[in-house]
Design an enzyme around this catalytic site. Structure first.
Site, short mmCIF file in Angstrom:
data_model
loop_
_atom_site.label_atom_id
_atom_site.label_comp_id
_atom_site.label_asym_id
_atom_site.label_seq_id
_atom_site.Cartn_x
_atom_site.Cartn_y
_atom_site.Cartn_z
N LYS A 136 -13.20 0.82 6.35
CA LYS A 136 -12.56 0.61 5.29
C LYS A 136 -12.86 -0.76 5.15
O LYS A 136 -13.48 -0.65 3.61
CB LYS A 136 -11.48 0.65 5.58
CG LYS A 136 -10.72 2.29 5.97
CD LYS A 136 -9.14 2.05 4.78
CE LYS A 136 -9.64 3.53 5.01
NZ LYS A 136 -8.58 4.39 4.35
N LYS A 168 -14.20 13.31 5.79
CA LYS A 168 -13.63 13.62 5.74
C LYS A 168 -12.94 13.45 4.15
O LYS A 168 -12.94 12.60 3.25
CB LYS A 168 -11.92 12.58 6.50
CG LYS A 168 -12.22 11.98 6.14
CD LYS A 168 -10.78 11.84 7.31
CE LYS A 168 -9.78 10.26 6.33
NZ LYS A 168 -8.04 10.02 6.43
N LYS A 207 -8.51 10.47 -0.33
CA LYS A 207 -8.02 9.81 -1.05
C LYS A 207 -9.28 9.45 -2.50
O LYS A 207 -8.61 8.48 -3.77
CB LYS A 207 -6.08 9.11 -1.57
CG LYS A 207 -5.13 10.13 -0.49
CD LYS A 207 -4.04 9.48 -0.99
CE LYS A 207 -3.14 9.32 0.15
NZ LYS A 207 -2.97 8.12 1.53
N1 AQP Z 1 -8.67 14.88 5.75
C1 AQP Z 1 -7.87 15.14 6.24
N2 AQP Z 1 -7.68 15.66 7.11
C2 AQP Z 1 -6.29 16.10 8.24
N3 AQP Z 1 -5.54 14.54 8.24
C3 AQP Z 1 -5.44 13.96 7.29
N4 AQP Z 1 -4.69 12.93 6.80
C4 AQP Z 1 -5.58 11.94 5.67
N5 AQP Z 1 -6.74 13.10 5.90
C5 AQP Z 1 -6.50 13.79 5.97
C6 AQP Z 1 -3.47 12.30 7.40
O1 AQP Z 1 -2.67 12.08 6.41
C7 AQP Z 1 -2.04 11.32 6.79
C8 AQP Z 1 -1.60 10.35 5.42
O2 AQP Z 1 -2.35 9.60 5.91
P1 AQP Z 1 -3.05 8.26 5.65
O3 AQP Z 1 -1.65 8.04 4.03
O4 AQP Z 1 -3.29 7.27 5.98
O5 AQP Z 1 -4.47 8.96 3.98
P2 AQP Z 1 -5.12 8.69 4.03
O6 AQP Z 1 -5.96 7.88 5.26
O7 AQP Z 1 -4.89 7.26 2.78
O8 AQP Z 1 -5.88 9.35 3.26
P3 AQP Z 1 -7.53 8.95 2.81
O9 AQP Z 1 -6.85 10.36 2.07
O10 AQP Z 1 -7.98 9.05 4.33
O11 AQP Z 1 -6.56 8.06 2.26
P4 AQP Z 1 -7.27 7.09 1.79
O12 AQP Z 1 -8.75 7.64 1.49
O13 AQP Z 1 -7.14 5.68 1.14
O14 AQP Z 1 -8.31 6.78 3.93
C9 AQP Z 1 -2.05 10.56 7.68
O15 AQP Z 1 -1.49 11.68 9.01
C10 AQP Z 1 -3.35 11.55 8.42
O16 AQP Z 1 -4.04 11.30 9.74
#
Ligand code: AQP
Length: 331
Positions: free
Chosen positions: A111, A194, A197
């Site tokens: 990140k 992966k 968002k």
């Molecule tokens: N690709 C994924 N596959 C399975 N599980 C996932 N999670 C996130 N992406 C995947 C799970 O969703 C939950 C919420 O996590 P979060 O709020 O940390 O989500 P995140 O990391 O903000 O989601 P993103 O999409 O990865 O956002 P960014 O891009 O901002 O980092 C967790 O339990 C996570 O494991």
């Protein structure tokens, strides 16, 4: 007693990875254990957020979680900044965690990217706040996607070191619950990244707000290879995009990967993709409908969060008092 805690950031829309990797398990666990689910707004500000957007995002994520099946009568649903214990306990645990442990966290490296010096200190200590989220409730089980495994191991290390440093058995060591065929859903554009968002390409993910047409288009354009599907899982080796779509089919149909391939081995993507899109729409459309009915109802959403925060405080405040006693801080 089993106590479940998990969280999600109020940034952007819920996507299929969040849903299949984590939230679907949260919904199921509501009937199996005492559950706390948290919209982690303090985590969101580790990167820049626009204040009005963050405020709206907290409500939208709350609406999305309810639409996905969380029931505020059967779980404690709240936002992190409404319970001050999270930030206060995080400070104490920052004094337990070691720099070397945090230096090994791969999510910070991903990140912060190339601009590590310019990253916020909060982004670096993000996993300690996550440990505080969990330990403030003495949670025993934490349902998450595969990407959170390393942070969960760190939370266990912090809990164990705290107990050991102060000669107490205050924190149980939380168990990660990483279950199902979709614990790591990959981007539709790149089978090695992966689904996320924050991916700048909306075509890389399926949002839980996407219409049936958008879902069909995104799946149609999803990256694949020219080979037909194999009839056994071993045949997916070296084919990450195909493996991802088969994993999604398994998760959505309630089958194992082996069962999907036994049924569909030999099929080309021209046949497989429309079947997958259809199944996705059947899962997502009712969630979208409930979300749209709730997303602008600020009064209801604020009331849900306020009631959840009151229940959460009633559990977390006595735990923080125990922590203060153990450490020798003011009670
Ligand atoms: N690709 C994924 N596959 C399975 N599980 C996932 N999670 C996130 N992406 C995947 C799970 O969703 C939950 C919420 O996590 P979060 O709020 O940390 O989500 P995140 O990391 O903000 O989601 P993103 O999409 O990865 O956002 P960014 O891009 O901002 O980092 C967790 O339990 C996570 O494991």
């Amino acid at each position: 007693m089993r106590r479940v805690f998990s969280g999600i950031q109020p940034t952007g829309n819920l996507h299929l990875g969040n849903y299949l990797g984590a939230i679907r398990n949260w919904v199921r666990m509501q009937d199996e254990a005492e559950c706390l689910f948290c919209v982690v707004d303090l985590h969101a500000i580790t990167v820049a957020q626009e204040p009005k957007g963050l405020r709206a995002g907290i409500r939208e994520m709350t609406a999305a979680l309810i639409a996905a099946g969380l029931d505020p009568d059967r779980c404690v649903l709240f936002n992190q900044s409404a319970v001050r214990v999270h930030a206060e306990l995080a400070w104490v645990l920052m004094c337990t965690a070691r720099m070397g442990w945090l230096n090994r966290m791969t999510q910070f490296k991903e990140k912060s990217g190339k601009d590590r010096e310019g990253a916020s200190v909060g982004l670096f200590t993000y996993p300690v706040l996550q440990a505080a989220d969990i330990l403030a409730y003495k949670a025993t089980h934490v349902p998450v996607g595969e990407d959170q495994k390393q942070h969960l191991e760190l939370a266990r290390d912090i809990a164990a070191k705290f107990n050991n440093d102060f000669g107490v058995e205050l924190f149980p060591l939380p168990e990660p619950v990483i279950e199902g065929p979709a614990t790591r859903v990959m981007s539709l554009r790149d089978g090695s990244a992966k689904m996320s968002k924050s991916d700048p390409s909306d075509a890389a993910r399926i949002n839980l707000t996407d219409s049936a047409d958008t879902i069909a288009q995104k799946i149609k354009r999803a990256k694949t290879d020219p080979e037909p599907l194999p009839s056994e899982a071993a045949g997916l080796a070296g084919r990450p995009e195909a493996a991802n779509l088969v994993g999604l089919m398994a998760a959505l149909s309630g089958q194992s990967v082996a069962q999907v391939l036994a049924e569909r081995g030999g099929q080309g993507f021209g046949t497989f993709k429309p079947a997958l899109a259809e199944l996705m729409v059947a899962t997502i459309a009712p969630i979208t409908e409930r979300f749209n009915a709730l997303r602008h109802d600020a009064t209801t959403l604020d009331a849900v969060l306020a009631a959840g925060a009151a229940k959460a405080r009633a559990i977390a405040e006595p735990v923080l008092a125990e922590v203060h006693r153990a450490v020798g801080l003011a009670e």
